[in-house]
Design a protein around this motif. Structure first.
Motif, PDB file in Angstrom:
ATOM      1  N   ASP A  62       1.328   6.654  -7.210  1.00 35.17           N
ATOM      2  CA  ASP A  62       0.034   7.210  -7.607  1.00 35.17           C
ATOM      3  C   ASP A  62       0.222   8.643  -8.085  1.00 35.17           C
ATOM      4  N   ASN A  93       2.385   1.713  -3.413  1.00 33.11           N
ATOM      5  CA  ASN A  93       1.361   2.115  -4.379  1.00 33.11           C
ATOM      6  C   ASN A  93       1.078   3.613  -4.287  1.00 33.11           C
ATOM      7  N   ASN A  94       1.107   4.162  -3.065  1.00 33.82           N
ATOM      8  CA  ASN A  94       0.903   5.607  -2.886  1.00 33.82           C
ATOM      9  C   ASN A  94       2.045   6.404  -3.517  1.00 33.82           C
ATOM     10  N   THR A 141      -1.544  -2.846  -8.435  1.00 35.16           N
ATOM     11  CA  THR A 141      -2.991  -2.708  -8.240  1.00 35.16           C
ATOM     12  C   THR A 141      -3.789  -3.841  -8.859  1.00 35.16           C
ATOM     13  N   ASN A 142      -3.305  -4.380  -9.991  1.00 35.13           N
ATOM     14  CA  ASN A 142      -4.093  -5.384 -10.709  1.00 35.13           C
ATOM     15  C   ASN A 142      -3.734  -6.820 -10.353  1.00 35.13           C
ATOM     16  N   LEU A 171      -1.929  -6.652  -5.230  1.00 41.34           N
ATOM     17  CA  LEU A 171      -2.865  -6.322  -4.163  1.00 41.34           C
ATOM     18  C   LEU A 171      -4.068  -7.271  -4.136  1.00 41.34           C
ATOM     19  N   THR A 198       0.815  -1.217   0.000  1.00 44.61           N
ATOM     20  CA  THR A 198       0.000   0.000   0.000  1.00 44.61           C
ATOM     21  C   THR A 198       0.853   1.273   0.000  1.00 44.61           C
ATOM     22  N   SER A 233       2.998   0.149 -11.308  1.00 46.58           N
ATOM     23  CA  SER A 233       1.784   0.518 -10.588  1.00 46.58           C
ATOM     24  C   SER A 233       0.629  -0.415 -10.949  1.00 46.58           C
ATOM     25  N   LYS A 234       0.495  -0.743 -12.253  1.00 46.30           N
ATOM     26  CA  LYS A 234      -0.566  -1.662 -12.678  1.00 46.30           C
ATOM     27  C   LYS A 234      -0.351  -3.053 -12.087  1.00 46.30           C
TER      28      LYS A 234
END
Length: 398
Positions: A180, A176-177, A236-237, A240, A173, A232-233
């Motif tokens: 972003d 990921n921030n 998130t994809n 996570l 997390t 990032s993808k």
């Protein structure tokens, strides 16, 4: 002592690769290569290579123990694709260093060219290190998550949930921030601002060497943006959702584990609850009635094509050419266009503004670009234009 030939060192690494990998695993596990474990490895492998390791500067002494020099440790990390995960706050340090270098570049843009060139190069290297750190962390986190999913270590369910929560809360997390772009404090957002600035400077900087450095940095930033978007993808994809499934693969069991931690703090829930449900809504009759009633009354509907009125503007070229010629010389042609349109129509409409620029191609005028002045901003009805300062004077026989 003379340094060994590069080929000699490379041949040594290839010949004793298995022993060196064992040493790499020892340092990864303990943080250092303990003397006792080094001797055990030498006995098992039968490779007495300690003196060569020190002579070739592959390892160095640390008290009675040893450790890889950073260059070789990173080499084995890369070859074996085994990276130590960095805490997001460690990666976040690049935001500070990149921001400082970017600020100093903007402040010194018109000062010493040698210092400016060095700062651009340092900025390039910092961004490269940041991108590589993110890639290494993503690879490591993905490997850890897949191993946790397949339960390679044969962990019980409670330990799997605890470990999954640990990876999410402390690594995935926060990382990921950082990636972003919509987060105001993210490094990716900062790189977007730098990219816009470098893009402008690579096109209009007067010094050729500095301009080429800006060009190189901009090209690298475009590639870095694509790479970070992929990371990032992936987070998130794939990462996570995968680790969230591990943590919540049995909601009932998760709740039961939490209850067992402190059974006295919560009342016992009712296991069964009787409810009667129907396959149709209680309001089905009224909904159907309302739907049918809308077709019971016929209403007369009139369709009319409204006359479309439009005030089409026709560019009176002769009129505006006469205005321009009467006001020559002009210090800034584009500003004159804006002021003229404001005076005639109270606003600068985009199509009218571009129509006026056709006057630049008329005979009887000379045009001079003022390179000392920065470009000016002109706000039209649809966009903001960044235009140069053009001086217009009469030319030839009038």
């Amino acid at each position: 002592m003379n340094k060994a030939e590069p080929k000699t060192i490379l041949n040594f690494l290839a010949t004793y690769f298995d022993s060196l990998k064992d040493l790499f695993d020892l340092q990864t596990e303990d943080g250092i290569i303990r003397k006792e474990r080094l001797q055990e490895m030498i006995q098992v492998r039968g490779d007495d290579i300690l003196s060569q390791l020190l002579d070739y500067k592959i390892v160095k002494k640390l008290g009675d123990d040893y450790e890889f020099r950073e260059t070789y440790y990173k080499l084995f990390e890369f070859i074996l694709n085994e990276f130590r995960p960095l805490l997001p706050e460690t990666i976040q340090k690049y935001e500070h260093s990149i921001s400082i270098l970017f600020r100093k570049i903007r402040e010194g843009i018109s000062k010493d060219k040698l210092i400016l060139g060095q700062r651009i190069n340092d900025l390039y290297n910092e961004i490269k290190e940041f991108s590589e750190a993110v890639e290494k962390n993503t690879i490591r986190l993905l490997n850890e998550t897949r191993e946790l999913k397949s339960n390679v270590e044969k962990l019980d369910y409670q330990e799997k949930v605890r470990k999954a929560s640990f990876w999410i809360d402390y690594y995935i997390t926060p990382l990921n921030n950082i990636l972003d772009i919509n987060h105001a404090e993210s490094i990716t957002n900062k790189l977007f601002d730098i990219s816009n600035y470098v893009n402008v400077r690579r096109l209009n900087f007067d010094d050729e060497n500095i301009r080429l450095q800006f060009e190189k940095t901009y090209t690298f930033l475009v590639q870095t943006n694509d790479d970070l978007l992929k990371q990032s993808k992936l987070l998130t994809n794939e990462l996570l959702p995968l680790i969230e499934r591990i943590r919540t693969e049995s909601v009932i069991l998760t709740g039961w584990i939490e209850f067992l931690k402190a059974p006295a703090k919560a009342p016992l829930p009712k296991v069964f609850k009787i409810e009667r449900v129907y396959p149709y809504s209680n309001d089905m009759y009224l909904n159907a009635k309302e739907y049918l009633e809308q077709f019971a009354i016929d209403e007369t509907i009139f369709l009319e094509d409204p006359t479309m009125l439009s005030d089409k503007w026709v560019f009176n070229k002769d009129l505006y050419k006469a205005k321009m010629m009467n006001q020559l010389p002009l210090d800034s042609f584009f500003e004159w266009c804006g002021l003229t349109l404001k005076g005639d129509y109270q606003q600068i409409e985009t199509d009218k503004f571009f129509a006026l620029t056709a006057l630049l191609f008329e005979d009887g005028i000379s045009i001079e670009l003022d390179k000392t002045e920065d470009r000016k901003l002109i706000n039209t009805s649809q966009m903001t234009l960044r235009v140069p300062k053009l001086k217009i004077e009469k030319y030839g026989i009038s």
